[in-house]
Each structure stands twice: as C-alpha cells, then as structure tokens.
Scaffold this motif. Structure first.
Motif, short mmCIF file in Angstrom:
data_model
loop_
_atom_site.label_atom_id
_atom_site.label_comp_id
_atom_site.label_asym_id
_atom_site.label_seq_id
_atom_site.Cartn_x
_atom_site.Cartn_y
_atom_site.Cartn_z
N ASP A 2 -5.48 -1.60 11.44
CA ASP A 2 -4.28 -0.81 11.68
C ASP A 2 -3.15 -1.69 12.21
OD1 ASP A 2 -2.80 1.48 11.70
OD2 ASP A 2 -3.64 2.26 13.57
N GLY A 3 -1.94 -1.31 11.85
CA GLY A 3 -0.77 -1.95 12.45
C GLY A 3 0.13 -2.72 11.48
N ARG A 6 3.80 -1.33 11.78
CA ARG A 6 4.48 -1.69 13.04
C ARG A 6 4.76 -3.18 13.11
NH1 ARG A 6 0.15 0.89 16.54
NH2 ARG A 6 -0.82 1.12 14.48
N ARG A 53 -0.37 9.44 1.95
CA ARG A 53 0.92 8.76 2.17
C ARG A 53 1.73 8.81 0.87
NH1 ARG A 53 -0.18 3.42 5.94
NH2 ARG A 53 -1.25 4.55 7.62
#
Ligand code: IPE
Ligand code: MG
Length: 215
Positions: A2-3, A6, A53
C-alpha cells in the motif's frame, strides 16, 4: 503493497507514476527475500475491492503486471522460481491471461522458490472457491480439505507485512492468516527496500511462535 498513490502525491507525480515505481520494486524485493532464503513470497497487487477503482487505473495496473511478467520471466527461469497469480483473472484481456498462463506453465516444475502475485484476490473469494470445489467434488468440508483447495494450497504465510500505515488485512488471506505474524509499517510501498526486508526478518526470528500452545 500500500502507498503508491500517496508516494506519488508526495513527489508531485501522478498515481500512474506511483504504480510504476511500486511495480518496479516488486521483483527487487522478491530477490532480497530469496537472498535471505525466504522461499515463498506473495505480493498483494490488487484486492477484489481495488477492482472498483476507475477503469483507467485498474487497466494501467494490469498492463504493469503484464510488462513485468515479460521482463522477469527469463530471470525466473534462470533461477528456477515458480510463478503463480492467485485471484480471479477471468476478466483480464486474453493477451494478459496468456502471459500469466505461459509464465505459470513454464515455471510450474520448480519447487524451491515461489513468487505469487495476488491480483483481483480476496480472502473471502478464496474461501468460497475452496468450499465450492469441495461441494462439487463431494469432499468432506473439513479444516484440512478447505486449506488444501485454497489458491495457496496448504502453504500459509508465517509473516504478513503491510506498508502504507494502515493496520488492516483488507481481505488478504483471511483463512491462511490465522497464525501469521503481522507487521504494519508506515513506509510507503515504493520506498520499501531490501534493508526493510532484512530488518523485518531479524525481528521475526526473535518471535517465539506457539500456535496457541504453551512452551
Ligand atoms: C497501491 O497503493 C496498492 C494498489 C491497490 C495498487 P494505493 O494505490 O492503494 O496507494 P494509496 O493508498 O492511494 O497511497
Ligand atoms: Mg491504498
């Protein structure tokens, strides 16, 4: 893993760029696992829920998967690494399914190291699939049989690491995680490095695993 989004945001880049960086990190991290003699590693690329998504994003990630399989297949063969995608890939375009099936077939005889990519994977999907297989084949619904017909077979993770700061499993290997050690890191996936792998492994080795028993 994850990430990615960001990480991209932090660097003033697009989410796509974040996914490219994240994707290019997977094989490097896998090789650092191999160097430390971790014989099986599964990378959670897309959950069943991630598939909701925007199509642009899921399509882009499926192309990254296709490209990276093609890129690393010679190395998988050289190093005798078994490759597998776990998850429901039935809706992927034919060409990508072909890439996956080809890589799985030509590496299927290897046993020592295993690289799994979880794509459109959900722990709930996995458990349901296994139960359906047992019912279709009139097999006993037992703990042992249910484990055997999961996408991972009875190969359960000793350790699950999630990057990106959240402390949840997000539908990853729900059955298999019964006694896994869980590690949650704030590090965003594209920044996760081989140093992190060795730190995690050193800490893991200190854990006394009792599986509910007493010493
Ligand atoms: C990558 O990170 C995981 C995938 C589902 C491909 P994210 O895309 O979830 O990144 P964040 O959470 O937005 O930072
Ligand atoms: Mg995320």
């Amino acid at each position: 893993m994850d990430g990615n989004g960001r990480w991209a945001d932090k660097h003033g880049k697009t989410r796509q760029f974040g996914h490219e960086q994240g994707s290019s990190n997977v094989y490097d991290i896998f090789l650092s696992c191999v160097e430390l003699d971790i014989n099986t590693a599964t990378f959670f690329a897309m959950s069943s829920e991630n598939m909701n998504r925007p199509r642009e994003e899921t399509e882009f990630i499926s192309i990254l998967l296709d490209n990276s399989i093609k890129k690393h297949l010679p190395d998988l063969l050289d190093n005798q690494i078994k490759f597998k995608v776990i998850g429901d890939i039935s809706h992927l375009p034919e060409n990508i399914k072909k890439t996956i099936e080809h890589a799985e077939t030509v590496t299927s005889m290897f046993t020592r190291y295993k690289l799994n990519i979880a794509y459109n994977y959900g722990g709930q999907w996995d458990i349901l699939n296994s139960i359906k297989t047992l019912l279709d084949n009139k097999l006993e619904i037992s703990n042992e049989n249910l484990s055997k017909y999961l996408s991972t077979g009875s190969d359960f993770p000793d350790l699950i690491v999630r990057t990106g700061g959240y402390k949840r499993l997000s539908n990853f290997m729900l059955w298999q995680a019964a006694y896994s050690e869980l590690i949650f890191l704030n590090t965003l996936w594209p920044e996760f490095s081989s140093k992190d792998v060795s730190n995690i492994l050193n800490n893991y080795k200190l854990i006394k695993r009792k599986f509910g028993k007493v010493d």
